[in-house]
Each structure stands twice: as structure tokens, then as C-alpha cells.
Design an enzyme around this catalytic site. Structure first.
Site, PDB file in Angstrom:
ATOM      1  N   ILE A  11     -19.066 -28.744  71.160  1.00 57.14           N
ATOM      2  CA  ILE A  11     -18.799 -27.664  72.116  1.00 57.14           C
ATOM      3  C   ILE A  11     -17.447 -27.029  71.770  1.00 57.14           C
ATOM      4  CG2 ILE A  11     -18.448 -27.085  74.541  1.00 57.14           C
ATOM      5  CD1 ILE A  11     -20.204 -29.466  75.268  1.00 57.14           C
ATOM      6  N   GLU A  27     -17.338 -34.508  73.177  1.00 54.33           N
ATOM      7  CA  GLU A  27     -18.143 -33.293  73.326  1.00 54.33           C
ATOM      8  C   GLU A  27     -19.038 -33.064  72.106  1.00 54.33           C
ATOM      9  OE1 GLU A  27     -14.117 -31.833  71.683  1.00 54.33           O
ATOM     10  OE2 GLU A  27     -14.870 -33.415  72.993  1.00 54.33           O
TER      11      GLU A  27
END
Length: 411
Positions: free
Chosen positions: A271, A314
């Protein structure tokens, strides 16, 4: 049983009582009968065959060793026993209605005991009382080894004593008092045997209750272990596989020779600017973002074949077995675009105010011998270049250097 709370409660209640107070009723009694039927039926059949063979052997010896008149008098009552015993054995080959089982066994035992007694009564003299005692011995052996309901056992015992008393009262060699005294003497022994049989049955029932309880506990333990195993392999936030599960999946897919025979692709997804999302919106919103992205990734892969795992804070790793290079890039681009189109907020992003993904792709052809660790490093290298070259894009790892294969979206 573990799914029946009433049965579970009844087992625990019975085991909490004293052993001699155990009484099985209803469903538990039915289960117990089913549990012991095979062994009980096998024992009864074997006993019937043994008695029939012993009777035939005895008849043959009598014909050879006894005077013809005595042997002939014994023959007719002796021939009753074998067919009766065989008939009972055949009826107990398969489960029958409870009343049929009980009636056949009790009737069969009555005829067998009567046959043994009549052999001695017909011969008279020393054989009279001897065969009545043999008849009681036959009854006692059946009582000891037959694992049947107490009512059936008591009935067989009562029949044996009734036959004994009836013929002793007609015995010309003893008077009435002696016949009654002998019957009472043998009655004490037979009913002591019945009591012992009852104790054996209660102990068998208690053992069965322990088996039910242990089976339930084993099943509960297995479920708990399965849950622990699942928790150990699942990311608690997103609910998808974690790094451990993915590592085990890779080891299984590649096998001992460290080669994926059908080929595979790995997508390393990260991300963009996730730290800034946490800084601007807080960790709760960051967690929600991770859950949403995980769901989006899963919606864009083959659920029956592909594997998705949260690999880091992430980062997500996607395993695509048996895909070509173009197919892997197509899946990666579909994931990237779906995340961008979801419109998840990320006010700290330098690309847009939406959450975006950078994805590195590495592909192993079926003829290549690349370990999963090597393929992962290649996907990592491609991801690193994707982030260095602007983020929100898909890059494919090449043998020399990663090369961009998809045009970044407009932001």
C-alpha cells in the site's frame, strides 16, 4: 455425541454416581446395545456351536460305550439340542428386533436345558441326577458369558432352576425335602452368578460411558487444536493467511526438489504511503484500510487455487499457480485498479487522496528450477522498483532487471 448436549449431560451425570447405581436408559442404552451387539452375538453363536458339537460328541460316545438300551433311551432327547442351538446361532447372525432376539434366546436356552435334563431322566439311575447337574452347569456357563439384559439372564436362571426342581421332585432316588434342599443350594449359586454377571455388565456400561466422554473430549480437543492451528496460520486483522501459512503452502507446492512443476507467479503488493495514512487518519482507519485491501485482493483472484497472505505490515503476497506471464500481469493490474477504484481515503498520499497499490510480479516457468525464496526475492525487487519509479503501478521482474509492464494510472 459431542453435538448432543442432553446426551453429554446424561453421561456426566451417570459417571458422577456410584458404580453400582449406574443404569442406562433411553438413547444411551440404545448406543450401548449397538456397541456390544457384535461381540455379544459372536459369543452366543460360538457358545451354541460349542454346545451342539459337544452334544453330538457325547451322543457318539454314549452309543459306543454304554449299553444299547441306555444309549437308545438317551438318543431321542439328545437330538433336540443340535438343531435348536444351530437355529439360535443363525438368528443371531444379524441384528433383529429386540423382542425377537430375547424370545429366540430364551426359548432356545429352555429347549437346550430341557434336552440335557431329559437325557438323564430318560436313562434313569446314576444318569438322572448327573445330567440335571450338567444342565445347571450349562445354564451357568451361558449366564457368565452372555452379555445380555438382566431380565433375560434372570429368566434363563429361573428356567434352569424350574427344570431342575420339577425333575428332582420326580426323582425316585430322593425324597421331597432333599429335592427342595438341592434346588435351594443350586439356586444360591446360580443367583450369585447372576449377580456377578450384573456387576460385569455395569462395569462394561461404565467403560462405555468413559468411552463416550473420552470420545467427546478428544473431539473437543481436536476442534480446539484445529482452531489454534487456524489462528496460528491466519492474520487476526484481515482474516486471510499469514506469512507462516504462505510459507507452508510454498513448501508444499514446490515439493522436496524445490521446483514448481506447473509454474507459478508471485505478486508482492504494498500500500502506497501507508504510514502517512496512519499519521493523518489514525491506526483504526489504517486497520480498516488493510481489511478492505485484503478483501479486494481476494475478490480478484481464483479462490479455489490462488493464495493471498498478509506478509508484512502493509504488504500482501499473492501466489498464482500455473499462470503465464501475461496472466499474472493481468491479475496484478486488475488488483491495482480495483484498489484505486475503491476510493479508500488516504489524505497523506502524494499521488492522490485515494489508497493505491504498487505491485511487483515474478513468474517462474514450468521448465525453470527456481526456489520459492528466489521467486519471492524477484517479486520484492520488482516491487522496490515500482515504488522507486512512481508507485501505483505493476512491474514485472526480468532476468537482468525489472521492467515496467503496465502504465501507471492517472492520478
Amino acid at each position: 455425541m459431542q453435538d448432543d448436549p442432553a446426551l453429554t449431560s446424561e453421561v456426566d451425570r451417570l459417571l458422577a454416581r456410584r458404580t453400582r447405581e449406574i443404569r442406562l436408559k433411553g438413547e444411551i442404552n440404545r448406543l450401548f446395545r449397538e456397541r456390544i451387539w457384535s461381540q455379544t452375538a459372536k459369543t452366543i453363536r460360538a457358545w451354541m456351536v460349542w454346545v451342539a458339537l459337544l452334544d453330538v460328541l457325547t451322543m457318539a460316545l454314549n452309543m459306543l460305550m454304554l449299553p444299547a438300551a441306555i444309549a437308545d433311551s438317551m438318543l431321542l432327547p439328545s437330538v433336540i439340542l443340535p438343531p435348536v442351538a444351530v437355529a439360535v446361532a443363525l438368528l443371531w447372525r444379524k441384528p433383529q428386533a429386540r423382542w425377537i432376539q430375547g424370545a429366540s434366546l430364551i426359548a432356545g436356552m429352555f429347549l437346550i436345558l430341557l434336552s440335557v435334563a431329559l437325557v438323564g431322566v430318560s436313562a434313569g439311575g446314576e444318569f438322572y441326577e448327573r445330567h440335571l447337574n450338567i444342565m445347571l452347569f450349562v445354564a451357568i456357563t451361558s449366564i457368565i458369558i452372555f452379555g445380555i439384559p438382566l431380565a433375560w439372564t434372570v429368566t434363563i436362571a429361573a428356567l434352569a432352576l424350574s427344570i431342575y426342581l420339577a425333575f428332582q421332585l420326580q426323582n425316585p432316588a430322593i425324597d421331597f425335602g432333599s429335592a427342595v434342599a438341592a434346588t435351594l443350594f443350586f439356586a444360591s449359586g446360580i443367583f450369585a452368578t447372576v449377580a456377578a454377571r450384573r456387576v460385569m455388565t455395569i462395569l462394561a456400561q461404565k467403560t462405555f460411558l468413559f468411552e463416550l466422554r473420552d470420545r467427546r473430549r478428544v473431539a473437543e480437543l481436536a476442534k480446539a487444536n484445529d482452531r489454534l492451528e487456524l489462528l496460528a496460520k491466519t492474520d487476526p486483522l484481515t482474516g486471510i493467511a499469514n506469512r507462516r501459512w504462505m510459507t507452508e503452502t510454498l513448501d508444499h507446492l514446490w515439493g522436496t526438489d524445490k521446483r514448481c512443476l506447473d509454474g507459478a507467479a508471485m505478486l508482492m503488493c504494498d500500500i502506497d504511503f501507508f504510514k502517512k495514512l496512519n499519521d493523518h487518519l489514525g491506526h483504526a482507519e489504517g486497520d480498516r484500510c488493510l481489511v478492505e485491501v485484503a478483501n479486494i485482493i481476494q475478490e480478484n483472484v481464483r479462490r479455489d487455487r490462488d493464495q493471498v497472505a498478509r506478509y508484512g505490515g502493509e504488504e500482501f503476497l499473492v501466489l498464482l499457480p500455473a499462470v503465464s506471464e501475461d496472466e499474472a500481469i493481468s491479475v496484478a493490474e486488475r488488483i491495482r485498479k480495483s484498489v484505486e477504484d475503491a476510493g479508500l481515503p488516504n489524505p497523506g498520499s502524494r499521488l492522490s487522496h485515494r489508497v493505491t497499490l504498487s505491485i511487483g510480479v515474478a513468474v517462474q516457468a514450468s521448465e525453470e528450477a527456481i526456489s520459492p525464496e528466489q521467486l519471492q526475492r524477484q517479486a520484492d525487487a520488482a516491487l522496490y522498483l515500482a515504488k522507486q519509479s512512481g508507485r501505483n503501478r505493476v512491474l514485472l521482474h526480468r532476468a537482468q532487471s525489472p521492467e515496467r509492464k503496465a502504465i501507471p494510472s492517472a492520478t
